[in-house]
Motif scaffolding. Structure first.
Motif, PDB file in Angstrom:
ATOM      1  N   ARG A 108     -17.760   0.257   4.244  1.00  0.00           N
ATOM      2  CA  ARG A 108     -18.864  -0.587   4.667  1.00  0.00           C
ATOM      3  C   ARG A 108     -19.976   0.260   5.279  1.00  0.00           C
TER       4      ARG A 108
ATOM      5  N   ASP B   2     -22.530  -0.740   1.655  1.00  0.00           N
ATOM      6  CA  ASP B   2     -21.204  -1.215   1.277  1.00  0.00           C
ATOM      7  C   ASP B   2     -20.912  -0.843  -0.166  1.00  0.00           C
TER       8      ASP B   2
ATOM      9  N   ASP C 213     -19.653   2.787   8.307  1.00  0.00           N
ATOM     10  CA  ASP C 213     -18.367   3.473   8.394  1.00  0.00           C
ATOM     11  C   ASP C 213     -18.579   4.983   8.405  1.00  0.00           C
TER      12      ASP C 213
END
Length: 199
Positions: free
Chosen positions: A138, A171, A141
């Motif tokens: 995502r 993402d 991250d």
């Protein structure tokens, strides 16, 4: 490719260091070692593909002289992480692992929590010098690549040893490729299946 977080450079040493290998086929190859990289606290690290019975040493290169440290014989085929620490130009300690068993992804992503929530997402070994894998991440991250589910050796942004972590901007499913070239990790991160944020 992902946007990579800039790394904090290490202060260069007055010397450069290299791993020199002796095999039954080639003997010692002087002046043509595997370059080592600074990995913090006046520690240098390199990676070499070695065969059972190969010998290696670490040499100091300052343009003309070669100073030799240690003398090791490998017990198994594999990729070896080899580190040495120096104090005032003198070797104070040396670390070298048995052949690395695996490379994996660890980070802030779901199911990892920097290793606290489970095992690393392992990369698949394609050949003796190439590992690949895919992972759903995502935006926001962060992750790194490390060996054998521990922090002995890890790579962050731009393939730097102990560098800052990679940060995902979008993402999607990311392909990760790790290859060693002349003792350095060559890492490619590719967003291969982006998710539509408006979907």
């Amino acid at each position: 490719y992902t946007e990579l977080t800039p790394y904090v450079p290490f202060v260069p040493s007055e010397h450069s260091y290299a791993i020199v290998i002796r095999s039954e086929e080639t003997g010692w190859i002087y002046g043509d070692g595997v370059e080592m990289q600074p990995s913090g606290d006046d520690r240098w690290t390199g990676f070499a593909e070695l065969k059972r019975g190969d010998e290696f040493n670490i040499q100091t290169i300052d343009g003309s002289d070669f100073d030799w440290f240690f003398d090791r014989v490998c017990e198994a085929d594999g990729i070896y992480g080899i580190s040495v620490a120096f104090e005032n130009g003198q070797a104070t300690r040396e670390i070298w692992n048995t052949a690395v068993r695996n490379f994996g992804l660890v980070g802030s992503f779901e199911g990892s929590n920097w290793g606290a929530d489970g095992m690393d997402v392992l990369l698949t070994q394609v050949n003796s010098n190439l590992w690949t894998g895919s992972i759903m991440l995502r935006a926001g991250d962060e992750f790194m690549i490390r060996t054998d589910n521990n922090w002995d050796y890890c790579w962050g942004a731009e393939g730097r040893l102990c560098g800052e972590s990679y940060r995902c901007e979008q993402d999607g499913v990311y392909d990760v490729t790790l290859r060693f070239t002349d003792g350095k990790a060559d890492i490619a991160i590719c967003l291969c299946d982006a998710e539509d944020p408006s979907a």
